[in-house]
Design an enzyme around this catalytic site. Structure first.
Site, mmCIF file in Angstrom:
data_model
loop_
_atom_site.group_PDB
_atom_site.id
_atom_site.type_symbol
_atom_site.label_atom_id
_atom_site.label_comp_id
_atom_site.label_asym_id
_atom_site.label_seq_id
_atom_site.Cartn_x
_atom_site.Cartn_y
_atom_site.Cartn_z
ATOM 1 C CB SER A 233 -0.926 0.008 1.226
ATOM 2 O OG SER A 233 -1.878 -1.028 1.169
ATOM 3 N NE ARG B 79 0.351 5.058 9.523
ATOM 4 C CZ ARG B 79 0.332 3.740 9.616
ATOM 5 N NH1 ARG B 79 -0.668 3.070 9.092
ATOM 6 N NH2 ARG B 79 1.298 3.101 10.236
ATOM 7 C CG HIS C 286 -2.977 3.078 4.439
ATOM 8 N ND1 HIS C 286 -3.568 2.640 5.595
ATOM 9 C CD2 HIS C 286 -2.654 1.963 3.739
ATOM 10 C CE1 HIS C 286 -3.609 1.316 5.599
ATOM 11 N NE2 HIS C 286 -3.065 0.877 4.490
#
Length: 217
Positions: free
Chosen positions: A19, A42, A45
């Site tokens: 990812s 983050r 993601h």
């Protein structure tokens, strides 16, 4: 064990690694300050949107300030339970308190008195913890507006404001107000209508612990 119906990746570490590799390949990190790379990663993601970082706004050194605050044991103040529950407690470096006063029994009466939302009224009850705290707002523009009003009136200053309210009414405006004048408080915000509890929690998680397995493309 029966044969799996679908062929998909099951190893959590490998899922994370791949990812982050995709995120690095598809997103442009050139304008992201070094201390916010983990936060940007983050956010991508959490949303599945590499272009999300184009709306990232921050004061200088905000990422480092947030990490230092958490490492020093600062509490996290969340505007809604979704933000509070999205924070991975095991990541927090000092078993930091996570506080959400939205469901405080005093909040409805305070909201009625102020003629505002419960989310905004709940911010009034942050006062005992606000000085030096990490504030994570991931839902209510009114909460961010009210926090700024408190700061403008000389209220206690948090260490960092994470401004991620979402929606069509007030979200972009509240974050623009934060970016225009944060009353000397470092901030990280998402410009425009985009935001949400997942983003606010992801930002806290990134500040609490650096991204691992972020393979370069």
């Amino acid at each position: 064990m029966t044969k799996p119906r679908y062929d998909y990746l099951r190893d959590p570490a490998e899922i994370y690694r791949q990812s982050f590799k995709v995120a690095r390949r598809e997103a442009n990190f050139d304008a992201v300050p070094d201390d916010l790379t983990d936060v940007a990663m983050r956010l991508i993601h959490a949303t599945g949107m590499p272009d999300i970082i184009e709306g990232l706004a921050t004061s200088p050194g905000a990422g480092a300030v947030g990490r230092d605050a958490l490492n020093g044991g600062a509490p996290v103040l969340a505007d809604v339970e979704m933000v509070a529950q999205g924070i991975t407690r095991a990541r927090l470096p000092r078993q930091n308190d996570i506080i959400c006063t939205l469901n405080d029994e005093r909040t409805p009466a305070r909201a009625a008195k102020l003629e505002t939302t419960r989310s905004a009224a709940a911010v009034d009850f942050w006062t005992p913890w606000l000085d030096g705290a990490v504030v994570a707002i991931g839902n209510a523009p009114t909460a961010l507006f009210h926090l700024l009003e408190m700061l403008g009136d000389g209220g206690p200053k948090p260490a960092l404001i994470l401004g991620f309210p979402v929606g069509f009414i007030g979200a972009a405006e509240s974050k623009a107000a934060l970016i225009d004048n944060s009353f000397g408080v470092p901030f990280i915000a998402m410009k425009g209508r985009r935001g949400g509890s997942a983003m606010a929690a992801a930002a806290v998680n990134a500040l609490a612990q650096p991204v691992k397995n972020d393979a370069t493309p």
